[in-house]
Design an enzyme around this catalytic site. Structure first.
Site, PDB file in Angstrom:
ATOM      1  N   GLU A 104      -1.704  10.597   4.040  1.00 44.67           N
ATOM      2  CA  GLU A 104      -2.849  10.212   3.217  1.00 44.67           C
ATOM      3  C   GLU A 104      -3.012  11.311   2.168  1.00 44.67           C
ATOM      4  O   GLU A 104      -3.351  12.451   2.494  1.00 44.67           O
ATOM      5  CB  GLU A 104      -4.115  10.091   4.064  1.00 44.67           C
ATOM      6  CG  GLU A 104      -4.130   8.887   4.994  1.00 44.67           C
ATOM      7  CD  GLU A 104      -4.331   7.574   4.248  1.00 44.67           C
ATOM      8  OE1 GLU A 104      -5.013   7.582   3.205  1.00 44.67           O
ATOM      9  OE2 GLU A 104      -3.795   6.556   4.711  1.00 44.67           O
TER      10      GLU A 104
ATOM     11  N   ASN B  16      -8.813  -1.430   3.191  1.00 47.04           N
ATOM     12  CA  ASN B  16      -8.704  -1.522   1.741  1.00 47.04           C
ATOM     13  C   ASN B  16      -7.570  -2.446   1.299  1.00 47.04           C
ATOM     14  O   ASN B  16      -7.456  -2.777   0.124  1.00 47.04           O
ATOM     15  CB  ASN B  16      -8.480  -0.116   1.153  1.00 47.04           C
ATOM     16  CG  ASN B  16      -8.805  -0.025  -0.315  1.00 47.04           C
ATOM     17  OD1 ASN B  16      -9.767  -0.626  -0.780  1.00 47.04           O
ATOM     18  ND2 ASN B  16      -8.006   0.721  -1.058  1.00 47.04           N
TER      19      ASN B  16
ATOM     20  N   ASP C 179       0.863  -1.170   0.000  1.00 44.69           N
ATOM     21  CA  ASP C 179       0.000   0.000   0.000  1.00 44.69           C
ATOM     22  C   ASP C 179       0.909   1.233   0.000  1.00 44.69           C
ATOM     23  O   ASP C 179       2.089   1.135   0.346  1.00 44.69           O
ATOM     24  CB  ASP C 179      -0.886  -0.050   1.248  1.00 44.69           C
ATOM     25  CG  ASP C 179      -1.666   1.212   1.483  1.00 44.69           C
ATOM     26  OD1 ASP C 179      -2.282   1.715   0.520  1.00 44.69           O
ATOM     27  OD2 ASP C 179      -1.651   1.722   2.624  1.00 44.69           O
TER      28      ASP C 179
ATOM     29  N   LYS D 244      -6.594  -4.111  -5.831  1.00 46.13           N
ATOM     30  CA  LYS D 244      -5.285  -4.352  -5.208  1.00 46.13           C
ATOM     31  C   LYS D 244      -4.950  -5.842  -5.235  1.00 46.13           C
ATOM     32  O   LYS D 244      -3.823  -6.232  -5.563  1.00 46.13           O
ATOM     33  CB  LYS D 244      -5.279  -3.827  -3.770  1.00 46.13           C
ATOM     34  CG  LYS D 244      -5.216  -2.311  -3.662  1.00 46.13           C
ATOM     35  CD  LYS D 244      -5.032  -1.869  -2.213  1.00 46.13           C
ATOM     36  CE  LYS D 244      -4.807  -0.377  -2.107  1.00 46.13           C
ATOM     37  NZ  LYS D 244      -4.389   0.049  -0.770  1.00 46.13           N
TER      38      LYS D 244
ATOM     39  N   ARG E 176     -14.965  11.952  -0.831  1.00 44.21           N
ATOM     40  CA  ARG E 176     -13.801  12.788  -0.530  1.00 44.21           C
ATOM     41  C   ARG E 176     -13.353  13.587  -1.751  1.00 44.21           C
ATOM     42  O   ARG E 176     -13.046  14.778  -1.640  1.00 44.21           O
ATOM     43  CB  ARG E 176     -12.668  11.918   0.009  1.00 44.21           C
ATOM     44  CG  ARG E 176     -12.916  11.442   1.434  1.00 44.21           C
ATOM     45  CD  ARG E 176     -11.831  10.503   1.914  1.00 44.21           C
ATOM     46  NE  ARG E 176     -11.918   9.194   1.258  1.00 44.21           N
ATOM     47  CZ  ARG E 176     -10.990   8.244   1.386  1.00 44.21           C
ATOM     48  NH1 ARG E 176      -9.895   8.464   2.100  1.00 44.21           N
ATOM     49  NH2 ARG E 176     -11.153   7.087   0.772  1.00 44.21           N
TER      50      ARG E 176
ATOM     51  N   ASP F 132      -0.360   5.102   0.736  1.00 51.73           N
ATOM     52  CA  ASP F 132      -0.725   6.085   1.758  1.00 51.73           C
ATOM     53  C   ASP F 132      -0.648   5.478   3.156  1.00 51.73           C
ATOM     54  O   ASP F 132      -1.281   4.452   3.442  1.00 51.73           O
ATOM     55  CB  ASP F 132      -2.133   6.618   1.507  1.00 51.73           C
ATOM     56  CG  ASP F 132      -2.204   7.527   0.287  1.00 51.73           C
ATOM     57  OD1 ASP F 132      -1.224   7.569  -0.474  1.00 51.73           O
ATOM     58  OD2 ASP F 132      -3.243   8.181   0.097  1.00 51.73           O
TER      59      ASP F 132
ATOM     60  N   ASP G 156      -2.055  -1.179   5.783  1.00 47.13           N
ATOM     61  CA  ASP G 156      -2.469  -0.733   7.119  1.00 47.13           C
ATOM     62  C   ASP G 156      -3.970  -0.681   7.332  1.00 47.13           C
ATOM     63  O   ASP G 156      -4.429  -0.679   8.467  1.00 47.13           O
ATOM     64  CB  ASP G 156      -1.896   0.656   7.403  1.00 47.13           C
ATOM     65  CG  ASP G 156      -2.497   1.729   6.501  1.00 47.13           C
ATOM     66  OD1 ASP G 156      -2.584   1.497   5.280  1.00 47.13           O
ATOM     67  OD2 ASP G 156      -2.880   2.793   7.013  1.00 47.13           O
TER      68      ASP G 156
ATOM     69  N   SER H 235      -2.142   1.779  -4.834  1.00 43.22           N
ATOM     70  CA  SER H 235      -2.615   2.872  -3.992  1.00 43.22           C
ATOM     71  C   SER H 235      -4.049   3.239  -4.293  1.00 43.22           C
ATOM     72  O   SER H 235      -4.439   3.388  -5.460  1.00 43.22           O
ATOM     73  CB  SER H 235      -1.727   4.109  -4.200  1.00 43.22           C
ATOM     74  OG  SER H 235      -2.202   5.192  -3.443  1.00 43.22           O
ATOM     75  N   GLY H 236      -4.817   3.407  -3.230  1.00 42.29           N
ATOM     76  CA  GLY H 236      -6.151   3.970  -3.367  1.00 42.29           C
ATOM     77  C   GLY H 236      -6.084   5.472  -3.517  1.00 42.29           C
ATOM     78  O   GLY H 236      -7.097   6.131  -3.697  1.00 42.29           O
TER      79      GLY H 236
END
Length: 225
Positions: A22, A172, A13, A148, A60, A15, A169, A103-104
């Site tokens: 983030e 997601n 991941d 992912k 967001r 962020d 972490d 990455s999201g």
């Protein structure tokens, strides 16, 4: 599977794992402290698994509508590598392995960082920009939990990896962690802690080196007489 294939594939991941920040929260600060607080609260809920990632991301990004595209450069400048990130990448490479990232967050914020760390391949979301302003939407395929896991599986197949590792972490990251042979929760949220093979509770991602049985530095070469 041939032993000539890649011995190790580590998929991370970005962020709050490979980076300290983030990215969406950094962008939100440009909209003012009230919006930033609102976005940070949604981020926290999404990472804890209390909200669907796709809808939380949509909410967001929508708060950023109308902001000048220049905010991307300001946010990008605040994205920093997590302590130990380069050490981990180097250790995997010395062992003949690959390091990939999913990455999201957004390509616009992470591309430079991942390139500087020597990450081999990565995927992320993209922000939609029109006439110099953010549209409040994204463009291109969504990188979420399912994506992912699929990217981990694709990179594993393409490289012929003998062992796969996922490091993340938040909620997601759970699908890719389930798809990997070894999963490491990095400063993990509760759901990740419950399901990870290992956990790192200090903000030093190089601790994964020992967990994976890798060398921290290149072996010293003995002097020839």
């Amino acid at each position: 599977m041939s032993l000539a294939h890649t011995p190790l594939l580590v998929v991370m991941d970005v962020d709050s794992t490979l980076s300290n920040e983030e990215g969406i929260d950094e962008l939100a600060w440009a909209a003012g402290p009230d919006i930033a607080a609102q976005v940070a609260a949604i981020t926290t809920r999404a990472m804890a698994g209390e909200m669907d990632f796709a809808s939380s991301l949509e909410q967001r990004i929508a708060t950023l509508k109308g902001l000048p595209a220049s905010v991307i450069e300001h946010a990008k400048a605040r994205v920093t590598a997590t302590p130990g990130a380069r050490e981990l990448v180097d250790a995997v490479h010395r062992a003949g392995g690959l390091v990939c990232a999913v990455s999201g967050g957004f390509h616009e914020l992470v591309d430079g960082l991942l390139d500087s760390l020597g990450v081999d391949h990565w995927q992320a979301n993209r922000l939609a920009v029109s006439e110099g302003v953010l549209t409040g939407a994204r463009e291109g395929p969504l990188v979420d939990a399912v994506a992912k896991a699929r990217w981990l599986e694709r990179w594993a197949e393409e490289s012929g990896a003998l062992r796969t590792v996922a490091i993340g972490d938040g909620a997601n990251d759970l699908d890719m962690m389930a798809a990997a042979d070894v999963s490491i929760g990095f400063m993990p949220k509760a759901l990740v802690r419950q399901q990870a093979t290992h956990c790192i509770d200090a903000r030093d991602v190089s601790q994964a080196i020992g967990l994976l049985g890798l060398e921290r530095s290149a072996p010293a070469v003995a002097n020839e007489e």
